[in-house]
Write a protein that holds these residues in place. Structure first.
Motif, PDB file in Angstrom:
ATOM      1  N   LYS A  33       6.471  15.801  -1.423  1.00 43.78           N
ATOM      2  CA  LYS A  33       5.027  15.545  -1.586  1.00 43.78           C
ATOM      3  C   LYS A  33       4.185  16.826  -1.618  1.00 43.78           C
ATOM      4  O   LYS A  33       3.278  16.999  -0.804  1.00 43.78           O
ATOM      5  N   PRO A  34       4.484  17.757  -2.540  1.00 46.77           N
ATOM      6  CA  PRO A  34       3.561  18.896  -2.679  1.00 46.77           C
ATOM      7  C   PRO A  34       2.211  18.471  -3.225  1.00 46.77           C
ATOM      8  O   PRO A  34       1.219  19.176  -3.063  1.00 46.77           O
ATOM      9  N   PHE A  35       2.180  17.321  -3.887  1.00 47.71           N
ATOM     10  CA  PHE A  35       0.927  16.730  -4.363  1.00 47.71           C
ATOM     11  C   PHE A  35       1.149  15.235  -4.553  1.00 47.71           C
ATOM     12  O   PHE A  35       2.285  14.755  -4.594  1.00 47.71           O
ATOM     13  N   GLU A  36       0.054  14.511  -4.636  1.00 48.98           N
ATOM     14  CA  GLU A  36       0.091  13.077  -4.834  1.00 48.98           C
ATOM     15  C   GLU A  36      -0.843  12.707  -5.980  1.00 48.98           C
ATOM     16  O   GLU A  36      -1.621  13.546  -6.463  1.00 48.98           O
ATOM     17  N   LYS A  56       0.831  -1.216   0.000  1.00 46.64           N
ATOM     18  CA  LYS A  56       0.000   0.000   0.000  1.00 46.64           C
ATOM     19  C   LYS A  56       0.861   1.261   0.000  1.00 46.64           C
ATOM     20  O   LYS A  56       0.583   2.237   0.701  1.00 46.64           O
ATOM     21  N   ALA A  57       1.917   1.222  -0.824  1.00 48.45           N
ATOM     22  CA  ALA A  57       2.796   2.385  -0.940  1.00 48.45           C
ATOM     23  C   ALA A  57       2.114   3.484  -1.751  1.00 48.45           C
ATOM     24  O   ALA A  57       1.107   3.252  -2.417  1.00 48.45           O
ATOM     25  N   ASP A  58       2.679   4.673  -1.663  1.00 47.07           N
ATOM     26  CA  ASP A  58       2.126   5.810  -2.398  1.00 47.07           C
ATOM     27  C   ASP A  58       2.135   5.518  -3.898  1.00 47.07           C
ATOM     28  O   ASP A  58       3.128   4.996  -4.441  1.00 47.07           O
ATOM     29  N   THR A  59       1.053   5.854  -4.571  1.00 46.29           N
ATOM     30  CA  THR A  59       0.935   5.572  -6.001  1.00 46.29           C
ATOM     31  C   THR A  59       1.990   6.307  -6.808  1.00 46.29           C
ATOM     32  O   THR A  59       2.542   5.774  -7.776  1.00 46.29           O
ATOM     33  N   GLY A  60       2.278   7.548  -6.449  1.00 40.12           N
ATOM     34  CA  GLY A  60       3.300   8.312  -7.152  1.00 40.12           C
ATOM     35  C   GLY A  60       4.674   7.661  -7.056  1.00 40.12           C
ATOM     36  O   GLY A  60       5.422   7.614  -8.040  1.00 40.12           O
ATOM     37  N   ILE A  79       2.984  10.171 -11.957  1.00 43.66           N
ATOM     38  CA  ILE A  79       4.217  10.901 -11.671  1.00 43.66           C
ATOM     39  C   ILE A  79       5.361  10.028 -12.172  1.00 43.66           C
ATOM     40  O   ILE A  79       5.720   9.032 -11.537  1.00 43.66           O
ATOM     41  N   GLN A  80       5.935  10.379 -13.324  1.00 45.21           N
ATOM     42  CA  GLN A  80       7.023   9.615 -13.910  1.00 45.21           C
ATOM     43  C   GLN A  80       8.352  10.284 -13.607  1.00 45.21           C
ATOM     44  O   GLN A  80       8.406  11.316 -12.927  1.00 45.21           O
ATOM     45  N   ILE A  81       9.455   9.700 -14.114  1.00 42.62           N
ATOM     46  CA  ILE A  81      10.770  10.207 -13.722  1.00 42.62           C
ATOM     47  C   ILE A  81      11.055  11.572 -14.340  1.00 42.62           C
ATOM     48  O   ILE A  81      11.840  12.346 -13.796  1.00 42.62           O
ATOM     49  N   PHE A  82      10.430  11.894 -15.467  1.00 46.74           N
ATOM     50  CA  PHE A  82      10.666  13.182 -16.108  1.00 46.74           C
ATOM     51  C   PHE A  82       9.420  14.063 -16.177  1.00 46.74           C
ATOM     52  O   PHE A  82       9.528  15.285 -16.197  1.00 46.74           O
ATOM     53  N   TYR A  83       8.245  13.469 -16.218  1.00 48.51           N
ATOM     54  CA  TYR A  83       7.016  14.231 -16.444  1.00 48.51           C
ATOM     55  C   TYR A  83       5.922  13.788 -15.480  1.00 48.51           C
ATOM     56  O   TYR A  83       5.933  12.676 -14.958  1.00 48.51           O
TER      57      TYR A  83
END
Length: 306
Positions: free
Chosen positions: A150-153, A82-86, A172-176
């Motif tokens: 974590k300014p947003f998730e 149950k880790a953060d989706t991002g 939330i990908q590594i570049f975009y």
């Protein structure tokens, strides 16, 4: 006599043409012979190269399936924990690029490329690569900062203040970072832009304040209008009564008195509640004869002197 010389000249030209044809034929035969000899001498190398290409393709296909399998295992591990989706999306993207780089590097080594020379070349050209990939490295660093600070998730509704791009965070990908707008369009924003500029996270909290502005004419009963707005908001099931409801005079504008109303609602109910309240207020004001005026200008002309 003239006829004799003409026949002699024609015979000479025919002999010259025949010699040219024979020469061209000999050259062609020689070229074909050299090509045949080249093929015979290099057929083993061609066969070996073809076998290497086939093995490289097989190796790439097997490696691609292994990469998919590893990514699937990591994804299931994140889901179970149950880790953060991002974080899960970022790690998956990083794993994908890293494993494909190793796969291609291994295939190149199998073709005889000197990996030590390649590594030395990459190390010696690190500064050049850094300058060329400055934007990508900035976006990568931005992605790391987004996951740490974590300014947003994933699932938050954000507004990028500089370019006014807004939507729900989907990936939330590594570049975009990918946003989905309310009309189901996808906005792709570089992570560096999100970390270097201000943004508004509209869903950072569970509750969101709902602000309404309603204009009524100066001739309308102001107290009755305020009471009507407060009554409608009090009866709405999505308005959080425990947080309080405020109805007040927001502004005395040029053509209308602006009534302000504030209340708190759940984030997921913000837009439906706002639309519903505005419609209900308009209908109730029509029923009670309270006019919502148009923008207008009243011109007073002085009376003519008699």
């Amino acid at each position: 006599m003239a006829t004799y010389f003409s026949l002699a000249a024609a015979a000479g030209a025919g002999e010259e043409t025949a010699e040219q044809v024979a020469e061209v034929t000999q050259n062609t035969v020689a070229e074909v012979g050299r090509l045949t000899q080249f093929l015979q001498d290099n057929i083993p190398q061609f066969i070996a190269f073809g076998v290497q290409v086939i093995f490289a393709l097989i190796f790439f296909l097997i490696g691609r399936q292994l990469i998919k399998w590893v990514r699937k295992i990591v994804k299931h591990s994140f889901e179970r924990s149950k880790a953060d989706t991002g974080v899960a999306q970022f790690v998956d993207s990083l794993l994908k690029y890293g494993l494909y780089f190793l796969l291609i590097f291994s295939i190149a080594a199998r073709f005889g490329v000197d990996t030590a020379s390649v590594a030395a070349l990459v190390a010696s050209s690190g500064l050049t690569l850094g300058l060329a990939l400055q934007g990508s490295l900035s976006n990568f660093a931005g992605g790391v900062l987004i996951l740490l600070l974590k300014p947003f998730e994933v699932g938050d509704y954000i507004v990028e203040d500089t370019n006014q791009k807004e939507g729900t965070v989907k990936e939330i990908q590594i570049f975009y970072t990918k946003l989905s707008t309310i009309d189901n369009q996808t906005i792709v924003i570089p992570n560096g832009l999100l970390t270097n500029n201000s943004l508004t996270n509209a869903t950072a909290k569970d509750e969101r304040r709902l602000d309404l502005k309603i204009s009524v004419s100066y001739e309308a009963d102001l107290r009755a209008a305020k009471h009507l707005v407060e009554e409608i908001m009090t009866k709405d099931p999505c308005v959080m009564k425990e947080e309080g409801i405020q109805v007040f005079v927001e502004d005395l504008a040029s053509s209308a008195v602006v009534i302000g109303a504030r209340a708190w609602v759940k984030n997921e109910e913000y837009w439906p509640t706002k639309w519903r309240l505005l419609e209900e207020i308009k209908l109730k004001m029509d029923e009670n004869g309270i006019v919502i005026p148009y923008q207008q200008v009243t011109v007073h002309l002085p009376e003519e002197k008699k």
